[in-house]
Design a protein around this motif. Structure first.
Motif, PDB file in Angstrom:
ATOM      1  N   ASP A  72      -5.991  36.702 101.244  1.00 27.48           N
ATOM      2  CA  ASP A  72      -5.557  36.787 102.650  1.00 27.48           C
ATOM      3  C   ASP A  72      -5.489  35.439 103.380  1.00 27.48           C
ATOM      4  OD1 ASP A  72      -5.636  39.440 101.929  1.00 27.48           O
ATOM      5  OD2 ASP A  72      -7.030  40.075 103.484  1.00 27.48           O
ATOM      6  N   PHE A  87      -5.389  35.170 110.233  1.00 30.00           N
ATOM      7  CA  PHE A  87      -6.810  34.876 110.010  1.00 30.00           C
ATOM      8  C   PHE A  87      -7.131  33.397 110.228  1.00 30.00           C
ATOM      9  CE2 PHE A  87      -6.080  38.616 107.112  1.00 30.00           C
ATOM     10  CZ  PHE A  87      -6.718  39.527 107.935  1.00 30.00           C
ATOM     11  N   LEU A 141      -6.530  37.492 114.517  1.00 29.64           N
ATOM     12  CA  LEU A 141      -7.903  37.786 114.071  1.00 29.64           C
ATOM     13  C   LEU A 141      -8.449  36.509 113.427  1.00 29.64           C
ATOM     14  CD1 LEU A 141     -10.308  39.548 113.366  1.00 29.64           C
ATOM     15  CD2 LEU A 141      -8.835  40.999 112.003  1.00 29.64           C
ATOM     16  N   ASP A 148      -2.887  40.963 103.449  1.00 22.23           N
ATOM     17  CA  ASP A 148      -3.156  42.129 104.278  1.00 22.23           C
ATOM     18  C   ASP A 148      -1.806  42.501 104.900  1.00 22.23           C
ATOM     19  OD1 ASP A 148      -5.461  43.661 104.969  1.00 22.23           O
ATOM     20  OD2 ASP A 148      -5.499  42.796 106.991  1.00 22.23           O
ATOM     21  N   HIS A 203      -0.184  45.433 107.058  1.00 23.57           N
ATOM     22  CA  HIS A 203      -0.311  46.700 107.797  1.00 23.57           C
ATOM     23  C   HIS A 203       0.990  47.113 108.486  1.00 23.57           C
ATOM     24  CE1 HIS A 203      -4.538  46.408 107.064  1.00 23.57           C
ATOM     25  NE2 HIS A 203      -4.780  45.437 107.921  1.00 23.57           N
ATOM     26  N   TRP A 234      -9.969  46.522 114.769  1.00 23.96           N
ATOM     27  CA  TRP A 234      -9.552  45.132 114.904  1.00 23.96           C
ATOM     28  C   TRP A 234      -8.409  45.020 115.906  1.00 23.96           C
ATOM     29  CZ3 TRP A 234     -13.078  42.416 112.531  1.00 23.96           C
ATOM     30  CH2 TRP A 234     -13.675  42.887 111.364  1.00 23.96           C
ATOM     31  N   HIS A 263      -3.141  43.070 113.659  1.00 25.10           N
ATOM     32  CA  HIS A 263      -3.064  41.846 112.838  1.00 25.10           C
ATOM     33  C   HIS A 263      -2.264  42.133 111.576  1.00 25.10           C
ATOM     34  CE1 HIS A 263      -6.400  44.094 111.058  1.00 25.10           C
ATOM     35  NE2 HIS A 263      -6.104  43.475 109.920  1.00 25.10           N
ATOM     36  N   TYR A 313      -9.801  46.502 102.304  1.00 23.04           N
ATOM     37  CA  TYR A 313     -10.385  45.164 102.345  1.00 23.04           C
ATOM     38  C   TYR A 313     -10.314  44.523 100.957  1.00 23.04           C
ATOM     39  CZ  TYR A 313     -12.565  46.297 106.892  1.00 23.04           C
ATOM     40  OH  TYR A 313     -12.810  46.632 108.190  1.00 23.04           O
ATOM     41  N   LEU A 352     -10.125  34.466 102.839  1.00 29.23           N
ATOM     42  CA  LEU A 352     -10.614  35.000 104.108  1.00 29.23           C
ATOM     43  C   LEU A 352     -10.673  36.520 104.018  1.00 29.23           C
ATOM     44  CD1 LEU A 352      -8.214  32.782 106.263  1.00 29.23           C
ATOM     45  CD2 LEU A 352     -10.619  32.295 105.731  1.00 29.23           C
ATOM     46  N   ALA A 353     -11.602  37.161 104.612  1.00 26.59           N
ATOM     47  CA  ALA A 353     -12.754  36.571 105.269  1.00 26.59           C
ATOM     48  C   ALA A 353     -13.991  36.864 104.411  1.00 26.59           C
ATOM     49  CB  ALA A 353     -12.919  37.204 106.658  1.00 26.59           C
ATOM     50  N   TYR A 370     -15.532  40.335 104.786  1.00 25.31           N
ATOM     51  CA  TYR A 370     -14.704  41.548 104.634  1.00 25.31           C
ATOM     52  C   TYR A 370     -13.930  41.498 103.320  1.00 25.31           C
ATOM     53  CZ  TYR A 370     -16.442  43.037 109.050  1.00 25.31           C
ATOM     54  OH  TYR A 370     -17.296  43.445 110.029  1.00 25.31           O
ATOM     55  N   CYS A 371     -12.749  40.936 103.343  1.00 29.43           N
ATOM     56  CA  CYS A 371     -11.909  41.053 102.138  1.00 29.43           C
ATOM     57  C   CYS A 371     -12.461  40.272 100.955  1.00 29.43           C
ATOM     58  CB  CYS A 371     -10.477  40.685 102.475  1.00 29.43           C
ATOM     59  SG  CYS A 371      -9.753  41.934 103.589  1.00 29.43           S
TER      60      CYS A 371
HETATM   61  C1  VGL Z   1      -9.679  41.371 106.896  1.00 27.26           C
HETATM   62  C2  VGL Z   1     -10.471  42.467 108.737  1.00 27.26           C
HETATM   63  C3  VGL Z   1      -9.339  43.250 108.776  1.00 27.26           C
HETATM   64  C4  VGL Z   1      -9.893  40.304 105.855  1.00 27.26           C
HETATM   65  C5  VGL Z   1      -8.554  42.165 106.906  1.00 27.26           C
HETATM   66  O1  VGL Z   1      -8.887  39.792 105.306  1.00 27.26           O
HETATM   67  O2  VGL Z   1     -11.053  39.948 105.603  1.00 27.26           O
HETATM   68  N1  VGL Z   1     -10.636  41.541 107.800  1.00 27.26           N
HETATM   69  N2  VGL Z   1      -8.387  43.095 107.847  1.00 27.26           N
END
Ligand code: VGL
Ligand code: ZN
Length: 230
Positions: A26, A31, A37, A68, A70, A100, A103, A137, A168-169, A172-173
């Protein structure tokens, strides 16, 4: 730390590039600073990742990247729920979900790879989180923990044993990807100078690192990994 990943030559242990994938998680505008985000110093990972990816490709290695991705109105967006704001946590189908800001919307500039990222060495791009009612994630499984993204199949088909992860992050991912990678039986290494976290809720980066260490996921810096490339 010695990374026993690896192949041996002249009494020195090197990474076996034919059995290793570099996974870039990501590295997208949303990010990075200025994004929807943004992760603090998110673009600080780009230089070390570019160096490693170029070296991997030059040595004949594989480089995969995730995005990511969406749709508008994705269920992880606070704006898709009434009376919710970013940072709120909801429970749906007994899963907790942080909400969130909008994003990484498909086709918009926020979902593009950061322009500083060198895409040339990348062999495989996996997009995830494209189902409106399911978040993803991990680079390997969506958040129901059973729907595969297809990345594991690709990697297993290549006879890969080790996955080296940056991006990133952290909390999370990167965390979810690394935990799945380890669970799937790959040696898993985090590039410690090439990850940054959201750190929401506060303390979640520290918690993520502790969780990964407890799972025997290894940490190495990009300079060390560059040195150990065959
Ligand atoms: C992510 C929050 C929402 C990430 C993706 O890439 O870590 N974090 N979507
Ligand atoms: Zn997302």
């Amino acid at each position: 730390m010695q990374l026993d990943l690896i192949c041996q030559r002249d009494n020195t242990v090197y990474m076996d590039i034919t059995k290793t994938v570099l996974l870039l998680v990501d590295v997208q505008n949303d990010f990075c600073p200025g994004g929807a985000l943004a992760v603090q110093d998110g673009d600080g990972i780009i230089a070390p990742l570019n160096r490693l990816a170029a070296a991997f490709a030059a040595a004949g290695g594989r480089v995969a990247a995730t995005q990511d991705w969406h749709p508008q109105g994705h269920f992880s967006f606070a704006s898709s729920h009434t009376d919710k704001k970013p940072g709120d946590i909801i429970t749906l189908a007994s899963r907790e979900q942080v909400l969130w800001p909008d994003h990484c919307v498909q086709g918009e500039s926020g979902s593009a790879f950061h322009s500083g990222l060198d895409l040339t060495p990348i062999n495989m791009i996996i997009r995830k989180g494209f189902r409106k009612d399911l978040d993803s994630y991990s680079a390997f499984f969506e958040n129901d923990r059973i729907t595969p993204t297809g990345l594991a199949g690709w990697i297993q088909g290549l006879g890969i044993e080790t996955i080296i992860i940056g991006g990133l992050a952290t909390d999370y991912c990167v965390l979810y990807s690394a935990m799945d990678s380890q669970r799937l039986g790959f040696n898993t290494v985090i590039i410690e100078d090439a990850v940054r976290g959201v750190n929401y809720p506060a303390g979640s980066v520290e918690k993520a690192i502790a969780e990964m260490r407890a799972a025997n996921i290894r940490f190495a810096d990009s300079a060390q990994l560059l040195q150990e490339l065959c």
